[in-house]
Every structure is written in structure tokens, then in C-alpha cells.
Scaffold this motif. Structure first.
Motif, PDB file in Angstrom:
ATOM      1  N   TYR A 108     -17.241  23.005 -74.258  1.00 53.83           N
ATOM      2  CA  TYR A 108     -17.239  24.310 -73.596  1.00 53.83           C
ATOM      3  C   TYR A 108     -15.874  24.595 -72.996  1.00 53.83           C
ATOM      4  N   GLY A 111     -14.260  14.438 -64.389  1.00 50.59           N
ATOM      5  CA  GLY A 111     -15.408  15.303 -64.669  1.00 50.59           C
ATOM      6  C   GLY A 111     -15.086  16.688 -65.179  1.00 50.59           C
ATOM      7  N   GLY A 171     -13.993  17.139 -68.493  1.00 53.05           N
ATOM      8  CA  GLY A 171     -14.220  17.199 -69.940  1.00 53.05           C
ATOM      9  C   GLY A 171     -13.169  16.509 -70.793  1.00 53.05           C
ATOM     10  N   LYS A 172     -12.369  15.616 -70.204  1.00 54.02           N
ATOM     11  CA  LYS A 172     -11.333  14.928 -70.985  1.00 54.02           C
ATOM     12  C   LYS A 172     -11.975  13.995 -72.014  1.00 54.02           C
ATOM     13  N   THR A 173     -12.844  13.127 -71.530  1.00 56.49           N
ATOM     14  CA  THR A 173     -13.512  12.200 -72.434  1.00 56.49           C
ATOM     15  C   THR A 173     -14.410  12.956 -73.414  1.00 56.49           C
ATOM     16  N   GLU A 174     -14.927  14.089 -72.945  1.00 58.36           N
ATOM     17  CA  GLU A 174     -15.798  14.912 -73.788  1.00 58.36           C
ATOM     18  C   GLU A 174     -15.065  15.392 -75.050  1.00 58.36           C
ATOM     19  N   ARG A 221     -19.848  16.539 -64.200  1.00 62.85           N
ATOM     20  CA  ARG A 221     -20.834  15.465 -64.092  1.00 62.85           C
ATOM     21  C   ARG A 221     -21.875  15.830 -63.029  1.00 62.85           C
TER      22      ARG A 221
END
Ligand code: ADP
Ligand code: MG
Length: 388
Positions: free
Chosen positions: A150, A187, A189-192, A372
Motif C-alpha cells: 500500500y 513499522g 513497510g520496509k520489510t513489506e 504494525r
């Protein structure tokens, strides 16, 4: 008269390192004979003598058997004979008068050795990489990626341009690895990004992920690529293991700032050469891979922590900011629908009226500065409303 112990190929190195640590010395039969060392053996030292080569000789030419029988009889009790289990059947028969017993060594078999061999033979041709997709696969990759992640519109646009260029220059041999360095608060969205690439590439296996937050800093490189050969318990390192387990050309390096200079330099090499090499000199070709590095550091710390060489190596360096309220709301709608449809499928189709709208109405989106926490709030609200 004595016992002959068999070892398997997978056991040998484990066996040797544990026994050496206990003070045993290993000798091969041929070495022993060629250097005339039999008379020089130390009576106080325990030895393992590997007779595999001798056995192979006797199998091929059993006129040697008499010599061999005499020879084995001339050793003292400080010698234990071992032999490759590949020769077990022949050995037991041919040497029936030399040994009174046959047994197996007790040692863990090095499963990773066997696994590694198997994996090396099946890979890397089967790995799905961004550089291997055809045009229609690439189109659906981006559609999939863009719906999963997103917001972050600017990143998405740049990522697409980078991928298009990477696909061309990788083929020309000029661009080995597409590297993304994502900074920003927790939280957001980097890892996302990596999870979304992983899914969009259609992986059915685990994401190849290294988290430097889990490593103790002083031996980060050893954990990553294994300790130098000869060390007891040395292995091939976590990086190669994770990459072998994966089925797509993607590696996630989380909390990269927690690594040390040795690791930074190592990755500089990887990005330059498109190869992962571990401490045992095993190589794995990662040309065509995407590597996502994530870090919680600020822009200022980025400069002091990461060397200029490495900084200039990254194809994309960017701050990730929290999604806008509009995007957060879209995320909430999507998550609530997703949870409801899973609930219908796995738990019960009987859900309260207007559940979606009621969950959404209870969530004050602007309050959340971390995805998160927002996600947790969605779950909690769902659970509280499904109960009543
Ligand atoms: N842009 C986004 N799109 C979809 N999900 C997101 C997005 N940002 C965060 N999330 C969700 O929020 C959680 C935390 O995001 P994550 O990427 O792990 O944070 P970090 O920036 O600390 O790496 C994840 O569970 C993820 O599913
Ligand atoms: Mg993260």
C-alpha cells in the motif's frame, strides 16, 4: 585382533573433528607405509588408521591380502582401524580373518553436506528471477506487487524503472544485482517491500532472510558465511543456506546497520561480483537477484555508518515514510475484508451484519504512526466485534 569401524562420507568430517579434539591422530594407510612411519608411531598416542585405500587395492588384486593380513597384525593396541562404508560388503568378507568384529563409527552425519550437494545439483536454473520473467509475467509481477504494497507511490514508480533497466543491463553483464536500501522508522513497510516481491515472484518457499538484529556483532561475518575451515563446527554460513532454501531471486537483509565493517565489505563484493562465496570457498551465482537491505537509521547516520563505496553501490536509497491517512484507510478496508473472508472460510460463515463497516468505524486511523500497531488494532477490533 580388533574391530574395524566404518564411516560414511557424510560422517567423516564430523567424526574427524570430534576425535581430533579428543586427541586422536588420523593416518591413512598409504601415508603410513610410504613414509615408513610404522616404527615411529608413538606408543602413548591413539591413532585412527584409515585402510580404505588398502582395501580398494585388495578388492582389485587379492594377492595383496597376505601382506595386508601380516601388516595389520603388527600394530599395537593404540591403533583403531577405520574404513569407508562404501567398501563394507567386500571388506567384511576379504578381511574376515583380520578383524574379529565390524561396526560403525558413532558420529552425527553431516546432513547439510548431503543437502548441499543435492541442492547444488538442482539449482540455480530453477530459481525464478526478475531478469527471467517474460513480458506478460513481468506485467503481472508489477500488478501483484503494487496491490500488495500500500502507498509508497514514488518508490513504486522508481522501482519499476530500476527493474526495467536492470533487466537490460543484467543481460549485458553490466549490472549483476539490483540493490535497494530502505531506511525509515519502524513499522512503515520496509520489510513489506521484500515480502511483496517474494510473493509477486510466486515463491512457494521461505523468503531468504538474514536479520543482523539477531547476530552478535563481533562475529557477524562468521555467522553469515561460516567460520574459517578447520574450526570445529565450521559450516557454510547462514547466507548460503537461506539462499539454497529459496526458490526466487531475492534476498532480504534486515537491520543492516547492526552488522559490522567486515560484513559491509563482504556485501560490497557480492554486489560487485554477483556471487556469494562462503568461508569454505563454495560459490553461488546470484546474478539477476534483488537484494533488499532495510535499516532503521536516519539519513545522517547512514552517511557515518556506511562507507561511501557501499553507499554508491546501492541502486536505490530511500527514506520510507509512514503511509498517508488515505492509504492507511485503504489498508484498513483491505485487511478487514481479508480477515472476514478467511474467517468465513476457516471458522464460520455466520458473521454479524455490517461487520466490515463496524470494524472500520471503530478505528481512528490518523492516531496510528506504525502499521504494525494499526494491524494489531484491526485484529483486536475484529475479535471484539465477532464475539458480541
Ligand atoms: N505499505 C504497506 N502495505 C501493506 N502492508 C504494510 C505496509 N506497511 C506496513 N505493512 C504491514 O505492517 C506491518 C509492519 O510492516 P514492516 O514492513 O514489517 O515494517 P518495517 O518498516 O519495520 O520493516 C507488516 O505486518 C505489514 O504487513
Ligand atoms: Mg522490518
Amino acid at each position: 585382533m580388533s574391530t574395524l569401524f566404518f564411516y560414511t562420507k557424510q560422517q567423516f568430517f564430523n567424526f574427524k573433528s570430534t576425535q581430533t579434539a579428543e586427541g586422536f591422530e588420523f593416518l591413512s594407510m598409504s601415508k603410513l607405509l610410504s613414509s615408513q612411519r610404522i616404527d615411529e608411531l608413538d606408543e602413548c598416542q591413539q591413532y585412527y588408521v584409515d585402510i580404505s585405500s588398502m582395501v580398494a587395492l585388495v578388492i582389485a588384486d587379492d594377492s595383496q591380502l597376505l601382506n595386508f593380513e601380516q601388516l595389520c597384525g603388527s600394530f599395537g593396541g593404540n591403533i583403531t582401524f577405520i574404513c569407508d562404508k562404501a567398501y563394507e560388503a567386500d571388506t567384511k568378507y576379504l578381511l574376515r580373518n583380520v578383524f574379529d568384529d565390524f561396526s560403525d563409527v558413532e558420529a552425527e552425519s553431516d546432513e547439510t553436506l548431503a543437502e548441499k550437494e543435492e541442492m547444488l545439483s538442482t539449482k540455480p536454473d530453477s530459481v525464478k528471477k526478475i531478469t527471467n520473467l517474460d513480458d506478460s509475467e513481468l506485467k503481472s509481477f508489477f500488478e501483484n506487487f503494487n496491490t500488495r504494497l500500500y502507498g509508497h507511490e514514488r518508490f513504486k514508480k522508481e522501482f519499476k524503472e530500476l527493474v526495467n533497466s536492470f533487466r537490460v543491463f543484467n543481460r549485458l553483464g553490466e549490472h549483476k544485482i539490483l540493490s535497494l536500501f530502505l531506511m525509515g522508522d519502524s513499522g512503515v513497510g520496509k520489510t513489506e517491500v521484500a515480502r511483496s516481491i517474494h510473493k509477486a515472484l510466486g515463491s512457494k518457499a521461505k523468503l531468504a532472510k538474514i536479520n543482523f538484529g539477531n547476530y552478535s556483532s563481533h562475529d557477524a561475518l562468521n555467522s553469515l558465511i561460516g567460520s574459517p575451515l578447520g574450526y570445529i563446527g565450521s559450516d557454510g554460513g547462514e547466507l548460503l543456506k537461506r539462499v539454497h532454501e529459496s526458490d526466487v531471486g531475492l534476498i532480504l537483509i534486515d537491520e543492516f546497520e547492526k552488522a559490522d565493517n567486515a560484513v559491509f565489505n563482504y556485501f560490497l563484493d557480492v554486489l560487485e561480483n554477483g556471487k556469494i562465496v562462503n568461508s569454505q570457498a563454495e560459490e553461488y551465482d546470484v546474478s539477476g537477484y534483488i537484494i533488499v537491505f532495510t535499516s532503521n537509521i536516519t539519513k545522517e547516520n547512514f552517511k557515518s555508518k556506511i562507507s561511501p563505496e557501499l553507499r554508491s553501490r546501492f541502486d536505490y536509497k530511500g527514506m520510507f515514510n509512514l503511509l498517508t491517512d488515505v492509504d492507511k484507510k485503504k489498508f484498513v478496508h483491505f485487511r478487514v475484508n481479508q480477515i472476514i473472508s478467511k474467517y468465513r472460510e476457516f471458522v464460520s460463515a455466520d458473521i454479524p451484519d455490517k461487520l466490515h463497516d463496524n470494524v472500520v468505524a471503530e478505528i481512528d486511523v490518523p492516531r496510528y504512526t506504525n502499521m504494525r500497531d494499526l494491524n494489531k488494532k484491526i485484529k483486536d477490533t475484529f475479535v471484539s466485534l465477532i464475539k458480541t
